[in-house]
Motif scaffolding. Structure first.
Motif, PDB file in Angstrom:
ATOM      1  N   ASP A 132       0.856  -1.180   0.000  1.00 18.98           N
ATOM      2  CA  ASP A 132       0.000   0.000   0.000  1.00 18.98           C
ATOM      3  C   ASP A 132       0.893   1.231   0.000  1.00 18.98           C
ATOM      4  O   ASP A 132       2.107   1.125  -0.092  1.00 18.98           O
ATOM      5  N   LYS A 133       0.295   2.393   0.095  1.00 20.24           N
ATOM      6  CA  LYS A 133       1.080   3.627  -0.058  1.00 20.24           C
ATOM      7  C   LYS A 133       2.075   3.853   1.073  1.00 20.24           C
ATOM      8  O   LYS A 133       3.052   4.558   0.896  1.00 20.24           O
ATOM      9  N   GLN A 134       1.853   3.242   2.233  1.00 25.15           N
ATOM     10  CA  GLN A 134       2.779   3.433   3.344  1.00 25.15           C
ATOM     11  C   GLN A 134       3.877   2.376   3.408  1.00 25.15           C
ATOM     12  O   GLN A 134       4.870   2.549   4.090  1.00 25.15           O
ATOM     13  N   GLY A 135       3.698   1.264   2.718  1.00 21.70           N
ATOM     14  CA  GLY A 135       4.692   0.203   2.744  1.00 21.70           C
ATOM     15  C   GLY A 135       4.038  -1.149   2.531  1.00 21.70           C
ATOM     16  O   GLY A 135       3.003  -1.250   1.886  1.00 21.70           O
ATOM     17  N   SER A 136       4.616  -2.179   3.115  1.00 26.27           N
ATOM     18  CA  SER A 136       4.088  -3.533   2.973  1.00 26.27           C
ATOM     19  C   SER A 136       3.229  -3.899   4.178  1.00 26.27           C
ATOM     20  O   SER A 136       3.523  -3.500   5.302  1.00 26.27           O
ATOM     21  N   ALA A 178      14.042  -6.242  10.875  1.00 24.75           N
ATOM     22  CA  ALA A 178      14.471  -6.767   9.575  1.00 24.75           C
ATOM     23  C   ALA A 178      14.103  -5.803   8.456  1.00 24.75           C
ATOM     24  O   ALA A 178      14.876  -5.615   7.509  1.00 24.75           O
ATOM     25  N   ALA A 179      12.944  -5.171   8.555  1.00 23.18           N
ATOM     26  CA  ALA A 179      12.500  -4.228   7.527  1.00 23.18           C
ATOM     27  C   ALA A 179      13.353  -2.965   7.550  1.00 23.18           C
ATOM     28  O   ALA A 179      13.688  -2.414   6.498  1.00 23.18           O
ATOM     29  N   THR A 180      13.714  -2.499   8.726  1.00 28.26           N
ATOM     30  CA  THR A 180      14.551  -1.306   8.849  1.00 28.26           C
ATOM     31  C   THR A 180      15.910  -1.540   8.203  1.00 28.26           C
ATOM     32  O   THR A 180      16.464  -0.643   7.565  1.00 28.26           O
ATOM     33  N   LYS A 181      16.412  -2.746   8.353  1.00 28.40           N
ATOM     34  CA  LYS A 181      17.692  -3.094   7.750  1.00 28.40           C
ATOM     35  C   LYS A 181      17.635  -2.984   6.225  1.00 28.40           C
ATOM     36  O   LYS A 181      18.625  -2.678   5.583  1.00 28.40           O
TER      37      LYS A 181
END
Length: 79
Positions: free
Chosen positions: A26-30, A62-65
């Motif tokens: 979506d527009k903000q991410g997964s 994990a996503a921040t990485k």
């Protein structure tokens, strides 16, 4: 990311064959939707939501990485 959530969830539940993780953009991410059997909801959420919070923390790290924004939603199989 879906494999990470799936492997963690399968180790927690009584019915690992019913664990399904889908990813939507979506527009903000997964958005990762973790679908488990209705009687396994308590095991995935944990007392006072501690397991769900820990799962979200691991996914967020994990996503921040990877410089991504990921949200984890936990839903029952019959929703």
């Amino acid at each position: 990311m879906t494999k990470l959530v799936e492997s963690i969830a399968k180790s927690l539940v009584d019915h690992p064959e019913q664990v399904v993780v889908t990813e939507e953009e979506d527009k903000q991410g997964s958005v990762l939707r973790l679908c488990v059997a209705a009687d396994d909801m308590g095991k995935v959420i944990g007392k006072q939501g501690r397991i769900a919070k820990a799962l979200r923390t691991v996914v967020k790290a994990a996503a921040t990485k990877e410089n991504k924004k990921v949200v984890v939603e936990i839903v029952s199989e019959n929703e």
